[in-house]
Design an enzyme around this catalytic site. Structure first.
Site, short mmCIF file in Angstrom:
data_model
loop_
_atom_site.label_atom_id
_atom_site.label_comp_id
_atom_site.label_asym_id
_atom_site.label_seq_id
_atom_site.Cartn_x
_atom_site.Cartn_y
_atom_site.Cartn_z
N HIS A 369 21.01 50.43 57.21
CA HIS A 369 20.79 51.73 56.58
C HIS A 369 20.83 52.87 57.59
O HIS A 369 20.99 54.04 57.21
CB HIS A 369 19.48 51.73 55.79
CG HIS A 369 18.24 51.81 56.64
ND1 HIS A 369 17.45 50.72 56.91
CD2 HIS A 369 17.65 52.86 57.25
CE1 HIS A 369 16.43 51.10 57.65
NE2 HIS A 369 16.52 52.40 57.87
N ASP A 419 19.71 44.03 55.28
CA ASP A 419 19.76 45.31 56.00
C ASP A 419 20.01 45.07 57.49
O ASP A 419 19.14 45.24 58.33
CB ASP A 419 18.44 46.06 55.78
CG ASP A 419 18.50 47.50 56.24
OD1 ASP A 419 19.59 47.94 56.67
OD2 ASP A 419 17.46 48.19 56.19
N SER A 517 13.17 52.38 62.43
CA SER A 517 14.10 51.54 61.68
C SER A 517 15.09 50.87 62.65
O SER A 517 15.55 51.48 63.61
CB SER A 517 14.88 52.38 60.67
OG SER A 517 14.06 52.79 59.61
#
Length: 569
Positions: A369, A419, A517
């Protein structure tokens, strides 16, 4: 006979805003805490010292034995030497007890910068005063003094002629205790093998005895190393060292007994080692999730299998990783050498995007992402390795990215199931002490075996102040939880987790945040660090990451075939 059982130190570490709390306590002037029972506990302030006088009222003196326990709290986590002793001589104290008069004790404080706060007074098992606890972290200092009257209830010389014990009478205690000298003072160094701690919190109690009645001085049992170093020793199965500081150098106490987790591991059976007992206790309160001391093992050998694709030992670091953190401790050079920071490079203006982990000479693994939402192409992506973020410190290297591969099953709709992204660097890396790969997970992929284990997440994301760390990365621990616990924690989570994700966190405002992230969650497997997951998604509140809830990770162990098929030789 008078016996003293003084000193149980319970270090309670709940890591919420440690430094701000400590700074507010240690002020230019020593604050005087409020007292719940001023008739039983009062401070005495003198030019060079402050202590407390503890009074046991006559209504609690029945002419028999008196067992006093006093618990105070202080924020100072370093100074630990204190004492609880009768205020008057042995003769006067016994006379007061026989006459059923009140008895006074002196509580000498360990820290000149702080006056501890009274928490509880207990006489013969009955609590006669109590107050609210401090907000953690704090030291709970427990002083005990036990007066046992002679059977004939007469006042006189109750001492026993001191007879030094022989080595044979000490049984195996000499295998645990060594007397050492420092600055012309003698102390005891106590070495406890790690296997005694299995199945419980490291709780150690040591009894020494001497013939001389103690009327002054401080003593303590505390860890030989720093708390962080000691906890790491516990985690890694090493012996734990303690130091017993003696109060008086005119007589060196003799070891009587050592207990670990309430079980004696050695005892001196000589009944004439001295009637004055000195007891030191020390408990390390580990964070929730240190199941079986958090040493993960499986049936496969770490040393034989933990190699990167480039035939270099992976998952090793130069610095010793500090296991305890408060809102994320900064990482030193050589720690987490696989940590990468990923930037968007627009006209020489670098914008930090995400974190990542080095798994081979040319590949960084991160979250998909980071690139799908940013629509960031490879030619505008730059990776830094070597420990720093936006600065060009010595040892920090920058690499362009040749191509980015997004997992084909990743869905661009906040679903963390796949992801994953792999970044192919435009040149190979020469590994150093500051840049080296982390191990990919090998062995059992059953997540249930990791429930309640501790993982560690390092990154450059938002700190507790809401700013991005522009220099050193920070590291935080996170407890891995079951799917059931994760789903029950939030209604939003059920729709986005899958068999290829897992949840972790402490729900105490510490952990990965905005900008983290793509960073990895690491598990210590024996002597190596292995990469188990990638930070994918977490809840937000008013535009900020909500670390009162769990964070969801993509489970890399469920994608190993795809990852290995794309790793370059």
């Amino acid at each position: 006979m008078i016996k003293m059982k003084a000193l149980n130190i319970i270090l309670i570490f709940l890591y919420v805003a440690v430094f701000s709390i400590l700074n507010s306590v240690v002020a230019s002037e020593v604050e005087m805490p409020t007292i719940a029972c001023p008739d039983l506990f009062r401070y005495v302030i003198k030019p060079n010292e402050t202590y407390a006088v503890v009074t046991v009222p006559s209504s609690f003196i029945n002419g028999a034995n008196v067992h006093l326990q006093v618990i105070v709290h202080q924020y100072d986590l370093v100074n630990q030497e204190f004492s609880l002793l009768p205020f008057k001589s042995q003769e006067e104290t016994l006379s007061n007890i026989l006459a059923r008069k009140s008895v006074e004790y002196r509580f000498s404080f360990p820290s000149p910068q702080e006056n501890p706060k009274l928490s509880k007074i207990v006489v013969n098992g009955e609590t006669i005063c109590f107050d609210d606890d401090y907000i953690p972290p704090y030291n709970a200092l427990e002083g005990e003094f036990n007066i046992e009257l002679p059977i004939n209830n007469t006042v006189g010389d109750t001492s026993i002629e001191y007879v030094p014990p022989s080595i044979s009478q000490l049984n195996n205690c000499f295998s645990f205790v060594i007397y050492e000298e420092e600055n012309n003072k003698t102390f005891a160094r106590i070495k406890i093998p790690n296997y005694y701690f299995e199945g419980g919190t490291p709780e150690v109690k040591v009894d020494f005895a001497q013939n001389k009645m103690l009327t002054s001085g401080k003593y303590a049992l505390f860890t030989y190393k720093s708390l962080d170093e000691t906890i790491l020793d516990v985690m890694e199965g090493k012996p734990v060292l303690y130091r017993f500081q003696f109060p008086d150098q005119t007589e060196i106490p003799v070891i009587r007994e050592i207990q670990v987790n309430s079980k004696p591991i050695c005892a001196n059976k000589n009944p004439r080692v001295g009637s004055m007992k000195l007891t030191g206790g020390h408990t390390m309160q580990l964070p929730l999730g240190y199941n079986n001391l958090n040493i993960y093992t499986d049936n496969e050998s770490d040393d034989n299998n933990d190699k990167s694709k480039d035939n270099r030992t992976c998952g090793r670091e130069v610095g010793a990783l500090t296991p305890f953190i408060s809102f994320g401790n900064e990482i030193n050079n050589g720690q987490v050498p696989w940590l990468a920071s990923i930037f968007q490079n627009n006209d020489e203006n670098l914008v930090f995007i995400c974190g990542g982990s080095l798994i081979s000479k040319r590949i960084i693994i991160t979250a998909a992402h980071c690139f799908q939402f940013q629509t960031l192409p490879a030619d505008l992506t730059l990776v830094k390795l070597g420990g720093s973020n936006t600065t060009d410190d010595t040892g920090v290297l920058s690499f362009g990215v040749e191509k980015i591969i997004i997992h084909p099953e990743y869905r661009n709709d906040f679903i963390p199931d796949a992801d994953i992204a792999l970044l192919y660097l435009n040149s190979s890396i020469t590994f150093t002490d500051f840049i080296s790969p982390i191990c990919l997970w090998n062995g059992d992929t059953d997540l249930s075996k990791l429930v309640n284990k501790i993982g560690y997440v390092a990154g450059f994301g938002s700190t507790e102040n809401g700013t991005i760390s522009e220099t050193s990365p920070r590291i935080a621990y996170a407890r891995i939880v079951s799917e059931i616990e994760c789903v029950r924690s939030s209604n939003k989570i059920k729709s986005i987790i899958s068999p290829r994700t897992f949840c972790a966190g402490n729900r105490d405002l510490s952990g990965p945040c905005t900008g983290d992230s793509g960073s990895g969650i690491m598990i210590r497997k024996n002597r190596h660090w292995s990469l188990r997951g990638v930070v994918s998604i977490g809840e937000t509140f008013e535009g900020q990451c909500n670390l009162g809830e769990f964070v969801i990770y993509c489970d890399l162990a469920k994608h190993l075939d795809w990852i290995n098929n794309h790793i370059l030789d």
